[in-house]
Scaffold this motif. Structure first.
Motif, mmCIF file in Angstrom:
data_model
loop_
_atom_site.group_PDB
_atom_site.id
_atom_site.type_symbol
_atom_site.label_atom_id
_atom_site.label_comp_id
_atom_site.label_asym_id
_atom_site.label_seq_id
_atom_site.Cartn_x
_atom_site.Cartn_y
_atom_site.Cartn_z
ATOM 1 N N ILE A 190 0.838 -1.201 0.000
ATOM 2 C CA ILE A 190 0.000 0.000 0.000
ATOM 3 C C ILE A 190 0.872 1.250 0.000
ATOM 4 O O ILE A 190 0.649 2.183 -0.787
ATOM 5 C CB ILE A 190 -0.933 0.009 1.223
ATOM 6 N N PHE A 191 1.876 1.278 0.874
ATOM 7 C CA PHE A 191 2.778 2.429 0.935
ATOM 8 C C PHE A 191 3.502 2.625 -0.395
ATOM 9 O O PHE A 191 3.671 3.757 -0.856
ATOM 10 C CB PHE A 191 3.783 2.248 2.066
ATOM 11 N N ALA A 192 3.928 1.530 -1.004
ATOM 12 C CA ALA A 192 4.631 1.620 -2.284
ATOM 13 C C ALA A 192 3.711 2.179 -3.370
ATOM 14 O O ALA A 192 4.142 2.983 -4.211
ATOM 15 C CB ALA A 192 5.156 0.244 -2.690
ATOM 16 N N SER B 260 4.398 5.680 -5.316
ATOM 17 C CA SER B 260 4.511 5.727 -6.782
ATOM 18 C C SER B 260 3.489 6.691 -7.368
ATOM 19 O O SER B 260 3.761 7.391 -8.346
ATOM 20 C CB SER B 260 4.337 4.329 -7.378
ATOM 21 N N LEU B 261 2.315 6.744 -6.751
ATOM 22 C CA LEU B 261 1.274 7.664 -7.223
ATOM 23 C C LEU B 261 1.710 9.117 -7.045
ATOM 24 O O LEU B 261 1.494 9.951 -7.938
ATOM 25 C CB LEU B 261 -0.015 7.398 -6.437
ATOM 26 N N LEU B 262 2.324 9.436 -5.926
ATOM 27 C CA LEU B 262 2.803 10.798 -5.689
ATOM 28 C C LEU B 262 3.863 11.197 -6.712
ATOM 29 O O LEU B 262 3.870 12.327 -7.215
ATOM 30 C CB LEU B 262 3.372 10.899 -4.270
ATOM 31 N N VAL C 70 3.543 14.309 -9.516
ATOM 32 C CA VAL C 70 4.539 15.371 -9.689
ATOM 33 C C VAL C 70 5.046 15.385 -11.127
ATOM 34 O O VAL C 70 5.171 16.453 -11.751
ATOM 35 C CB VAL C 70 5.713 15.177 -8.709
ATOM 36 N N ALA C 71 5.334 14.211 -11.676
ATOM 37 C CA ALA C 71 5.827 14.118 -13.054
ATOM 38 C C ALA C 71 4.804 14.647 -14.048
ATOM 39 O O ALA C 71 5.162 15.261 -15.071
ATOM 40 C CB ALA C 71 6.181 12.667 -13.379
ATOM 41 N N ASP C 72 3.532 14.431 -13.768
ATOM 42 C CA ASP C 72 2.464 14.903 -14.646
ATOM 43 C C ASP C 72 2.285 16.417 -14.535
ATOM 44 O O ASP C 72 1.882 17.078 -15.499
ATOM 45 C CB ASP C 72 1.157 14.190 -14.297
ATOM 46 N N ALA C 73 2.592 16.972 -13.366
ATOM 47 C CA ALA C 73 2.363 18.399 -13.126
ATOM 48 C C ALA C 73 3.427 19.291 -13.758
ATOM 49 O O ALA C 73 3.133 20.404 -14.209
ATOM 50 C CB ALA C 73 2.291 18.666 -11.624
ATOM 51 N N THR D 38 -4.114 7.280 -13.691
ATOM 52 C CA THR D 38 -3.461 6.460 -12.678
ATOM 53 C C THR D 38 -3.941 6.779 -11.271
ATOM 54 O O THR D 38 -4.052 5.904 -10.426
ATOM 55 C CB THR D 38 -1.928 6.646 -12.759
ATOM 56 N N THR D 39 -4.241 8.042 -11.001
ATOM 57 C CA THR D 39 -4.703 8.431 -9.674
ATOM 58 C C THR D 39 -5.955 7.665 -9.295
ATOM 59 O O THR D 39 -6.050 7.060 -8.222
ATOM 60 C CB THR D 39 -4.984 9.941 -9.619
ATOM 61 N N ILE D 40 -6.940 7.685 -10.192
ATOM 62 C CA ILE D 40 -8.184 6.966 -9.945
ATOM 63 C C ILE D 40 -7.934 5.468 -9.923
ATOM 64 O O ILE D 40 -8.456 4.744 -9.070
ATOM 65 C CB ILE D 40 -9.227 7.312 -11.027
ATOM 66 N N ALA D 41 -7.106 5.000 -10.861
ATOM 67 C CA ALA D 41 -6.849 3.559 -10.963
ATOM 68 C C ALA D 41 -6.180 3.028 -9.706
ATOM 69 O O ALA D 41 -6.568 1.993 -9.169
ATOM 70 C CB ALA D 41 -5.978 3.272 -12.184
ATOM 71 N N VAL D 42 -5.141 3.753 -9.242
ATOM 72 C CA VAL D 42 -4.431 3.304 -8.050
ATOM 73 C C VAL D 42 -5.336 3.372 -6.828
ATOM 74 O O VAL D 42 -5.335 2.478 -5.982
ATOM 75 C CB VAL D 42 -3.150 4.144 -7.823
#
Length: 229
Positions: free
Chosen positions: A81-83, A87-89, A93-96, A117-121
């Motif tokens: 879960i932490f991983a 990865s989502l964070l 950032v990469a998308d922003a 990915t945000t919704i998917a994750v």
């Protein structure tokens, strides 16, 4: 257990944990590509490529549950879960940040690939939490009921139910958030669940091999677990 065996058991646990986390994170990153597979003309699977590494996570948690115990299996789930969150964070950032004019991957392409990915994750983590804890609970329920015998029984019974929970939750949440069309719901649910059941049956011999190797390495009797540290 000797100091050497303790070091060896910890190292194997870390390797299994690393494989588990890698499979989980990758499945969340690649889910937007869908493929088909004609199963000997009997059934046509239409599923996300994200399910390809996902069954590995259940194989690993069942292996850890059998040899290391329930507590260690739950620890790996929590680390996963932490991983996933981490990865989502990174992806957010990469998308922003804006791409350069000469970047091989533009802002639009990156967003198309990773934008959902945000919704998917989020959906995957909710389903994953429920499914993995269900899998571990049922696995140990059957282990206690069978007194450590019939590994194939608890492996498949726990995985079948947990995989249905996972598949239903993921497809349902992605449909609710508009990532999938509702008319695809039942087809994706059936294909995803049947594919995972098939993989669960196929991976049973691999579970026996892993458990056999670990039992032999640490001199464990059938059903016996390594002592907690």
């Amino acid at each position: 257990m000797t100091a050497v065996q303790k070091f060896s058991s910890d190292r194997i646990y870390l390797i299994l944990g690393a494989l588990f986390i890698t499979s989980l994170v990758v499945s969340n990153l690649i889910f937007q590509k869908f493929f088909y597979w004609d199963f000997f003309g009997l059934y046509r699977f239409e599923i996300s490529v994200g399910v390809l590494p996902y069954p590995i996570t259940f194989l690993i948690t069942d292996s850890i549950s059998e040899v290391y115990g329930k507590k260690k299996a739950n620890q790996v789930v929590t680390l996963g879960i932490f991983a996933s969150v981490f990865s989502l964070l990174i992806i957010m950032v990469a998308d922003a940040v804006p791409s350069t004019s000469w970047s091989p991957v533009s802002n639009e392409i990156f967003t198309d690939v990773f934008g959902a990915t945000t919704i998917a994750v989020g959906a995957s983590m909710m389903a994953y939490l429920l499914a993995q804890y269900v899998d571990i609970y049922i696995f140990h329920f059957w282990k206690k009921l069978t007194k450590g015998k019939h590994l194939w029984l608890r492996n498949n019974f726990s995985t079948f139910l947990s995989q249905f929970v996972d598949t239903f939750a993921v497809v349902f949440l992605l449909s609710v958030f508009g990532e999938l069309k509702w008319e695809l719901f039942w087809g994706l649910l059936l294909s995803g669940f049947l594919f995972k059941v098939l993989i669960a049956v196929i991976d049973t011999p691999f579970l026996y091999l892993i458990v056999y190797f670990l039992r032999k390495k640490f001199n464990l009797e059938p059903g016996e677990e390594l002592p907690e540290s």
